[in-house]
Design a protein around this motif. Structure first.
Motif, PDB file in Angstrom:
ATOM      1  N   HIS A 137      38.192   4.555-150.583  1.00  0.00           N
ATOM      2  CA  HIS A 137      38.172   3.080-150.543  1.00  0.00           C
ATOM      3  C   HIS A 137      39.495   2.661-149.926  1.00  0.00           C
ATOM      4  O   HIS A 137      40.552   3.033-150.436  1.00  0.00           O
TER       5      HIS A 137
ATOM      6  N   HIS B 118      34.443  10.469-151.093  1.00  0.00           N
ATOM      7  CA  HIS B 118      34.554   9.035-151.313  1.00  0.00           C
ATOM      8  C   HIS B 118      35.938   8.584-150.879  1.00  0.00           C
ATOM      9  O   HIS B 118      36.906   9.335-151.018  1.00  0.00           O
TER      10      HIS B 118
ATOM     11  N   GLY C 292      33.326   3.197-149.842  1.00  0.00           N
ATOM     12  CA  GLY C 292      33.840   2.149-150.727  1.00  0.00           C
ATOM     13  C   GLY C 292      33.430   0.750-150.301  1.00  0.00           C
ATOM     14  O   GLY C 292      32.365   0.552-149.692  1.00  0.00           O
ATOM     15  N   GLY C 293      34.274  -0.230-150.644  1.00  0.00           N
ATOM     16  CA  GLY C 293      33.916  -1.627-150.363  1.00  0.00           C
ATOM     17  C   GLY C 293      34.872  -2.246-149.355  1.00  0.00           C
ATOM     18  O   GLY C 293      35.427  -1.567-148.506  1.00  0.00           O
ATOM     19  N   GLY C 294      35.046  -3.576-149.508  1.00  0.00           N
ATOM     20  CA  GLY C 294      35.968  -4.284-148.613  1.00  0.00           C
ATOM     21  C   GLY C 294      35.272  -4.918-147.421  1.00  0.00           C
ATOM     22  O   GLY C 294      35.925  -5.244-146.430  1.00  0.00           O
ATOM     23  N   PHE C 295      33.936  -5.096-147.516  1.00  0.00           N
ATOM     24  CA  PHE C 295      33.211  -5.717-146.398  1.00  0.00           C
ATOM     25  C   PHE C 295      33.509  -7.215-146.403  1.00  0.00           C
ATOM     26  O   PHE C 295      33.364  -7.878-147.432  1.00  0.00           O
TER      27      PHE C 295
ATOM     28  N   GLY D 232      31.231  -5.099-153.114  1.00  0.00           N
ATOM     29  CA  GLY D 232      31.356  -5.886-154.341  1.00  0.00           C
ATOM     30  C   GLY D 232      31.198  -7.348-153.988  1.00  0.00           C
ATOM     31  O   GLY D 232      30.090  -7.918-154.031  1.00  0.00           O
TER      32      GLY D 232
ATOM     33  N   ARG E  47      37.527  12.073-154.199  1.00  0.00           N
ATOM     34  CA  ARG E  47      38.124  10.950-153.470  1.00  0.00           C
ATOM     35  C   ARG E  47      39.165  11.541-152.530  1.00  0.00           C
ATOM     36  O   ARG E  47      40.022  12.326-152.950  1.00  0.00           O
TER      37      ARG E  47
ATOM     38  N   ALA F 274      29.526  -2.811-156.333  1.00  0.00           N
ATOM     39  CA  ALA F 274      30.772  -2.587-157.083  1.00  0.00           C
ATOM     40  C   ALA F 274      30.862  -3.617-158.204  1.00  0.00           C
ATOM     41  O   ALA F 274      31.191  -4.782-157.981  1.00  0.00           O
TER      42      ALA F 274
END
Ligand SMILES: Cc1ncc(COP(=O)(O)O)c(C=O)c1O
Length: 360
Positions: free
Chosen positions: A209, A207, A245-248, A342, A163, A73
């Protein structure tokens, strides 16, 4: 501080620092030379940490024999270095603006390694993406109609993903973006088939997020997205991938005990039983009312034990239907899992150095 308040030592939060950073920050002469040379604060990157972070996700996928697409990201850092390195690592890039897409194309990233997830997509951005055959993640009907016009003007087809939102979580929270799942189903089984203007759209996948860092919310959403794919399969509509998506999470701190001590001391400070430890005794999201602390601090979980691949493992090893785990459900259906990490790919991969001009 009022007389009688106990003075506690300021809580220490020891950061995790990789050896390349420790070595660099002790070399004060070199840093000073660099700041003088560029006459500006400087960003210093270490590519190998970025590659190492990519590898942690890929190792998990290899272990589980899971088809995993990693898309960095770009919004997490604007340096072109990470686009170059993403290309070198053979991963994709998640882009959120015209310039981000352009940088990726200029860098020679193949179009199928770029995904456009920008929350706001105007005509210029959509035209550019269609022209360059970049996959577009669509958010709403206005965007669909605008994209249909753009495809018509260019006489081109376009790979798209939807999305999705409206997941049924225990404590249901509406999401701002995307199509509620029922609407996505309707779109794909009716509008995409019947509406001539939508015929250039080649549907690829879903998708989402999710804000925050809940594993449960992500596994619930992923389960529901797989179930939606099953419903579409019955209508012969193929879902090639689901992008979560992200947020790891990233673990930034060495010691759990320090993180716990920080919170204990914060509560004492906010309750006026000890000296403030935050600027102007900021309660960091808690409320102090009539002698009582209400709520919990709303801060990033700087210390955590499920960062990066461990976080992803917990999601994909969650239960799908009582008998199968999520990763098994994805594999048996031939659905690729995509992620857009990201910040977690950038962990320990760079520092910013600036000169202190004054203290106040
Ligand atoms: C669509 C999308 N993908 C990926 C990310 C990256 O999130 P993170 O840096 O937490 O991994 C974001 C962040 O807002 C996002 O909105």
């Amino acid at each position: 501080m009022k007389i009688g308040q106990p003075t506690l030592p300021a809580p220490i939060l020891t950061p995790i620092i990789k050896p390349w950073i420790s070595a660099l920050v002790t070399d004060k002469v070199k840093l000073s030379e660099l700041v003088t040379k560029y006459d500006s604060p400087i960003n210093i990157y270490n590519k190998s940490e970025f590659h190492h972070n990519i590898q942690t996700f890929q190792n998990l996928a290899n272990e589980l024999e899971l088809d995993l697409g990693v898309f960095f990201a770009r919004k997490a850092n604007k340096s072109k270095t990470f686009v170059t390195e993403a290309k070198a690592a053979g991963i994709g890039v998640d882009t959120a603006s015209y310039q981000e897409v352009k940088d990726c194309l200029d860098e020679g990233l193949p179009a199928d390694q770029i995904v456009l997830t920008a929350a706001i997509k105007n005509r210029k951005l959509l035209s550019f993406a269609v022209q360059n055959e970049v996959l577009i993640v669509l958010d709403n009907r206005d965007e669909l109609d605008l994209l249909a016009q753009v495809c018509d003007e260019q006489n081109k087809s376009c790979r798209v993903a939807l999305r999705i939102s409206g997941f049924l979580f225990e404590d249901a929270r509406p999401t701002r973006f995307g199509f509620v799942m029922e609407e996505a189903y309707e779109l794909l089984t009716q509008d995409f088939i019947e509406k001539e203007a939508y015929s250039p759209f080649q549907f690829q996948g879903f998708h989402f997020h999710i804000n925050g860092y809940s594993i449960k919310e992500r596994s619930t959403a992923l389960t529901q997205a797989i179930q939606l794919s099953d419903q579409l399969q019955e209508k012969d509509i193929e879902v090639k991938f689901i992008d979560i998506g992200g947020g790891f999470l990233i673990n930034y701190l060495e010691h759990k005990s320090e993180w716990e001590a920080f919170h204990e001391q914060l509560i004492k400070s906010v309750s006026k039983k000890a000296e403030p430890i935050t600027f102007q005794n900021d309660p960091l999201g808690m409320l102090y009312h009539q002698g009582e602390i209400i709520g919990k601090p709303k801060v990033y979980p700087y210390y955590n034990e499920c960062a990066k691949d461990v976080f992803l493992r917990k999601i994909v090893e969650s239960n799908f239907d009582g008998e199968t785990k999520i990763f098994e459900a994805l594999k048996s259906r031939g659905i690729q899992l995509r992620i857009e990490p990201g910040r977690s790919l950038l962990d320990q991969s760079g520092i910013t150095v600036a000169e202190v001009v004054f203290r106040k």
